[in-house]
Scaffold this motif. Sequence first.
Motif, PDB file in Angstrom:
ATOM      1  N   LEU A  48       8.384  -8.101   7.015  1.00  0.00           N
ATOM      2  CA  LEU A  48       7.288  -7.782   7.923  1.00  0.00           C
ATOM      3  C   LEU A  48       7.624  -8.087   9.382  1.00  0.00           C
ATOM      4  O   LEU A  48       7.024  -7.520  10.290  1.00  0.00           O
ATOM      5  CB  LEU A  48       6.033  -8.565   7.517  1.00  0.00           C
ATOM      6  N   GLU A  72       1.944  -7.130  -1.218  1.00  0.00           N
ATOM      7  CA  GLU A  72       1.600  -7.573   0.133  1.00  0.00           C
ATOM      8  C   GLU A  72       2.314  -6.740   1.196  1.00  0.00           C
ATOM      9  O   GLU A  72       1.744  -6.441   2.248  1.00  0.00           O
ATOM     10  CB  GLU A  72       1.967  -9.053   0.302  1.00  0.00           C
ATOM     11  N   ARG A  74       3.155  -3.596   1.060  1.00  0.00           N
ATOM     12  CA  ARG A  74       2.577  -2.255   1.208  1.00  0.00           C
ATOM     13  C   ARG A  74       1.254  -2.261   1.976  1.00  0.00           C
ATOM     14  O   ARG A  74       0.781  -1.209   2.392  1.00  0.00           O
ATOM     15  CB  ARG A  74       2.377  -1.616  -0.171  1.00  0.00           C
ATOM     16  N   LYS A  75       0.668  -3.426   2.190  1.00  0.00           N
ATOM     17  CA  LYS A  75      -0.542  -3.492   3.000  1.00  0.00           C
ATOM     18  C   LYS A  75      -0.240  -3.249   4.470  1.00  0.00           C
ATOM     19  O   LYS A  75      -1.125  -2.846   5.237  1.00  0.00           O
ATOM     20  CB  LYS A  75      -1.221  -4.863   2.845  1.00  0.00           C
ATOM     21  N   LYS A  76       1.024  -3.464   4.872  1.00  0.00           N
ATOM     22  CA  LYS A  76       1.364  -3.379   6.288  1.00  0.00           C
ATOM     23  C   LYS A  76       2.593  -2.532   6.591  1.00  0.00           C
ATOM     24  O   LYS A  76       2.871  -2.247   7.753  1.00  0.00           O
ATOM     25  CB  LYS A  76       1.593  -4.787   6.848  1.00  0.00           C
ATOM     26  N   SER A  77       3.354  -2.140   5.575  1.00  0.00           N
ATOM     27  CA  SER A  77       4.625  -1.462   5.843  1.00  0.00           C
ATOM     28  C   SER A  77       4.908  -0.395   4.796  1.00  0.00           C
ATOM     29  O   SER A  77       4.576  -0.554   3.615  1.00  0.00           O
ATOM     30  CB  SER A  77       5.777  -2.484   5.837  1.00  0.00           C
TER      31      SER A  77
END
Length: 240
Positions: A48, A72, A74-77
């Motif tokens: 991240l 986790e 895939r929530k941001k990237s």
Amino acid sequence: MLEVSGNRRLLVVDDDRKLAGLIRDYLMPMGYEVELRHTGPEGLAEALAFPYEAVILDVMMPGMDGFGVLRELRKKSDVPVLMLTALGDEADRIVGLELGADDYLPKTFSSRELLARLRAVTRRARVRPGNDLPVELCAGALRLCEETHTVVLGEQVLDLTALEFAILTALLKSKGRVKTRERLIEEVSERRFDVYDRSIDVHVSSLRKKLGDDAKNPRFIRTIRGIGYSLHEPEVGDFA
């Protein structure tokens, strides 16, 4: 932290330090810079915090396993993720893919298969909507970008003539297949170069020298006697 130009950074997250090291040692001569992390939380934080071309992620890790990391992440990237696992159960593969893994590679695997799958997931990522990264033609540590008209071998930028660049492009686009001398001449002539039967050999010889190729035992460009040329991946060993 790595300071690498371009889009050639990989992150390997695996608590098996020996295997992670083998992956790094194999991929670095292929032109990649590889960072290692050995726990789920460390791998997630690293993925991240910095831009990577892809993440190679083990499933079975103590504490936070690969599924947790992927969930986790895939929530941001949307970084491409290639998952490694000792598990052969179909249900586990489906879980990973449903969580957003781009591909799944069960252990034990060959180095060639790892590289092929890695290139496949990064190639798919390049053509996703909104992703306008230049597409590269690759063979081992050799990378060619038509858009920027650059050729890089490892970390060295090669100084090619326009005709040498055209020849290398044609051979890379037919990687692993034989390109007849006549067809090669025809393709580079379409780019307004004046070449003939024997002059193509001279230009290929010059190109080989710049690639550091030995004509008797070439890494990249092979002569197919009486026919033409073919370009191949450098020979590599396999993981056991």
